[in-house]
Write a protein that holds these residues in place. Structure first.
Motif, PDB file in Angstrom:
ATOM      1  N   ARG A 102       1.779  -7.637   5.587  1.00 56.89           N
ATOM      2  CA  ARG A 102       2.409  -8.924   5.284  1.00 56.89           C
ATOM      3  C   ARG A 102       1.944  -9.464   3.929  1.00 56.89           C
ATOM      4  NH1 ARG A 102       0.101 -11.852  10.460  1.00 56.89           N
ATOM      5  NH2 ARG A 102      -1.605 -10.486   9.798  1.00 56.89           N
ATOM      6  N   PRO A 103       2.862  -9.906   3.092  1.00 58.58           N
ATOM      7  CA  PRO A 103       2.464 -10.552   1.842  1.00 58.58           C
ATOM      8  C   PRO A 103       1.601 -11.790   2.123  1.00 58.58           C
ATOM      9  CG  PRO A 103       4.792 -10.001   1.786  1.00 58.58           C
ATOM     10  CD  PRO A 103       4.327  -9.752   3.189  1.00 58.58           C
ATOM     11  N   GLY A 104       0.546 -11.958   1.338  1.00 60.67           N
ATOM     12  CA  GLY A 104      -0.313 -13.134   1.483  1.00 60.67           C
ATOM     13  C   GLY A 104      -1.386 -13.012   2.531  1.00 60.67           C
ATOM     14  N   HIS A 105      -1.385 -11.906   3.310  1.00 61.06           N
ATOM     15  CA  HIS A 105      -2.383 -11.679   4.356  1.00 61.06           C
ATOM     16  C   HIS A 105      -3.375 -10.603   3.904  1.00 61.06           C
ATOM     17  CE1 HIS A 105      -1.011 -14.030   7.876  1.00 61.06           C
ATOM     18  NE2 HIS A 105       0.193 -13.880   7.343  1.00 61.06           N
ATOM     19  N   ALA A 106      -4.391 -10.396   4.737  1.00 59.47           N
ATOM     20  CA  ALA A 106      -5.397  -9.369   4.451  1.00 59.47           C
ATOM     21  C   ALA A 106      -5.011  -8.009   5.022  1.00 59.47           C
ATOM     22  CB  ALA A 106      -6.754  -9.796   5.014  1.00 59.47           C
ATOM     23  N   ASP A 107      -3.771  -7.855   5.477  1.00 59.05           N
ATOM     24  CA  ASP A 107      -3.349  -6.586   6.082  1.00 59.05           C
ATOM     25  C   ASP A 107      -3.593  -5.398   5.155  1.00 59.05           C
ATOM     26  OD1 ASP A 107      -2.468  -8.231   8.106  1.00 59.05           O
ATOM     27  OD2 ASP A 107      -0.331  -7.992   7.654  1.00 59.05           O
ATOM     28  N   LEU A 108      -3.175  -5.530   3.902  1.00 53.19           N
ATOM     29  CA  LEU A 108      -3.291  -4.419   2.962  1.00 53.19           C
ATOM     30  C   LEU A 108      -4.744  -4.147   2.585  1.00 53.19           C
ATOM     31  CD1 LEU A 108      -1.979  -2.282   1.183  1.00 53.19           C
ATOM     32  CD2 LEU A 108      -1.658  -4.045  -0.580  1.00 53.19           C
ATOM     33  N   THR A 109      -5.489  -5.186   2.261  1.00 55.77           N
ATOM     34  CA  THR A 109      -6.885  -4.980   1.859  1.00 55.77           C
ATOM     35  C   THR A 109      -7.721  -4.455   3.025  1.00 55.77           C
ATOM     36  OG1 THR A 109      -7.276  -7.352   2.229  1.00 55.77           O
ATOM     37  CG2 THR A 109      -6.854  -6.638  -0.033  1.00 55.77           C
ATOM     38  N   ALA A 110      -7.429  -4.917   4.245  1.00 48.67           N
ATOM     39  CA  ALA A 110      -8.154  -4.417   5.423  1.00 48.67           C
ATOM     40  C   ALA A 110      -7.836  -2.943   5.656  1.00 48.67           C
ATOM     41  CB  ALA A 110      -7.792  -5.235   6.657  1.00 48.67           C
ATOM     42  N   GLU A 111      -6.580  -2.566   5.466  1.00 42.17           N
ATOM     43  CA  GLU A 111      -6.181  -1.167   5.626  1.00 42.17           C
ATOM     44  C   GLU A 111      -6.939  -0.283   4.640  1.00 42.17           C
ATOM     45  OE1 GLU A 111      -4.120   2.293   6.827  1.00 42.17           O
ATOM     46  OE2 GLU A 111      -4.121   0.305   7.789  1.00 42.17           O
ATOM     47  N   ILE A 112      -7.081  -0.749   3.415  1.00 39.37           N
ATOM     48  CA  ILE A 112      -7.775   0.027   2.396  1.00 39.37           C
ATOM     49  C   ILE A 112      -9.272   0.117   2.705  1.00 39.37           C
ATOM     50  CG2 ILE A 112      -8.450   0.045  -0.047  1.00 39.37           C
ATOM     51  CD1 ILE A 112      -5.665  -1.302  -0.589  1.00 39.37           C
ATOM     52  N   LYS A 113      -9.873  -1.011   3.073  1.00 38.35           N
ATOM     53  CA  LYS A 113     -11.327  -1.036   3.296  1.00 38.35           C
ATOM     54  C   LYS A 113     -11.737  -0.302   4.566  1.00 38.35           C
ATOM     55  CE  LYS A 113     -15.352  -4.094   3.670  1.00 38.35           C
ATOM     56  NZ  LYS A 113     -16.121  -3.397   2.617  1.00 38.35           N
TER      57      LYS A 113
END
Length: 364
Positions: A102-113
């Motif tokens: 979702r744009p604006g959420h930590a979904d992408l950064t959490a997936e990467i980390k």
């Protein structure tokens, strides 16, 4: 270490939005301190979801269960742990979001980390749901501070560009702070509050969201609390406030307005008030060199619009590595600001008590 805070009191927050429970452990509280659990429940109710048309429809009791650390209603020197059971969860609403961040959420950064091992339901441990145990910690700290004549209070300063009046930088009465704490919509000017509510509902009707600013004041804090540089009150408060999801800015005293002033305007001239040293103004926000100067500590926190909106947005499918359109479903706040007011108070109380204990490690 991401969910751990404090120097003299150590606060650790645990759980995820859709886990069985969320909670907090507080170590280092002085022994013998009474904890009013009814007052704590009332404090928690101020941030609980599902209480108005301006908040999420998710309903949680947010009932704190203290499972250890108290004996006969008082702190006993052992770490205090409290939990809140999660109940009204709809995990299926988040099934597709592992692939479509979702744009604006930590979904992408959490997936990467976390390499795909994160709990994405409801935002996992990045969710605003984790501000509930933060409020348990802050609510208890606020009780200890109040016994020492130190009060924390906050209100909505603005939503969607609609402004409430500011706190008096030289101080507000306990009666004023108590009144805004008991208000269903925590503003000083009820007419401004009504316009804010209309703006929230208008954004909600359009499938959109709005942001705003919370202003907080700490009164009764003596001079000499805090440390320079990284251990300063501003540094500690900023760290705690930025731990609240959706916070994007913090300012103290005159804040960014100081950049437009001359030194002759911004300097707080020192005077005597009833034989006590004070300042004629409070552009410093009660803090100089990272240390309290005896004036009220006052700061403001800016909250972004809630990122979960019903309007279609563009994202990327992580499995297919191609752009896709995302339509978010589920239950979300069209504005988080009104529920964030007690959270800001809680964070301020945690930092203030921790700094006070650091100043006098033998007693407060």
């Amino acid at each position: 270490m991401g969910s751990y805070f404090g120097k003299e009191i150590h606060i650790s927050i645990f759980g995820q939005s859709h886990a069985e429970c969320i909670g907090v452990t507080i170590d280092g509280l002085p022994a013998g301190e009474a904890v009013d659990e009814e007052a704590l429940r009332a404090f928690m109710l101020r941030r609980a979801p599902g209480r108005s048309a301006e908040s999420t429809a998710r309903r949680e009791a947010d009932e704190p269960h203290i499972i250890c650390g108290l004996h006969n209603g008082r702190t006993c020197g052992a770490p205090l742990t409290a939990i809140i059971k999660n109940g009204d969860t709809r995990s299926k609403d988040y099934d597709k979001l592992r692939d479509l961040p979702r744009p604006g959420h930590a979904d992408l950064t959490a997936e990467i980390k976390y390499r795909g091992f994160q709990d994405g339901r409801g935002g996992g441990h990045f969710s605003g749901r984790l501000t509930a145990p933060l409020c348990i910690a802050g609510g208890i700290c606020a009780q200890l501070l109040a016994r020492r004549g130190i009060e924390t209070g906050a209100h909505i300063l603005s939503i969607a560009g609609i402004n409430d009046r500011r706190f008096n930088a030289l101080g507000e009465t306990k009666e004023t702070l108590d009144r805004v704490k008991s208000a269903p919509f925590p503003v000083l000017d009820e007419a401004a509050g009504e316009r804010m509510r209309e703006a929230i509902l208008a954004a909600k009707a359009e499938g959109d969201s709005v942001g705003g600013v919370v202003e907080c004041i700490v009164t009764g804090l003596p001079a000499g609390v805090g440390s320079p540089m990284f251990g300063g009150l501003e540094s500690m408060l900023s760290a705690a406030i930025f731990a609240i999801p959706a916070v994007k800015g913090v300012e103290f005293g005159s804040g960014f307005g100081a950049a437009l002033m001359r030194g002759s305007e911004h300097n707080d001239e020192i005077t005597l008030d009833g034989g006590e040293i004070a300042t004629r103004t409070n552009n410093a926000g009660g803090i100089l060199g990272g240390i309290s100067d005896g004036m009220p500590v006052i700061f403001r926190a800016a909250f972004k619009p809630t990122p979960s909106i019903l309007k279609p947005q563009r994202t990327v499918s992580l499995s297919a590595m191609k752009e896709e359109e995302l339509q978010i479903t589920g239950r979300h706040d069209p504005c988080v600001v009104q529920r964030a007011v007690p959270v800001v108070e809680a964070a301020a109380a945690m930092v203030t008590l921790d700094a006070l204990l650091e100043r006098n490690t033998d007693k407060i």
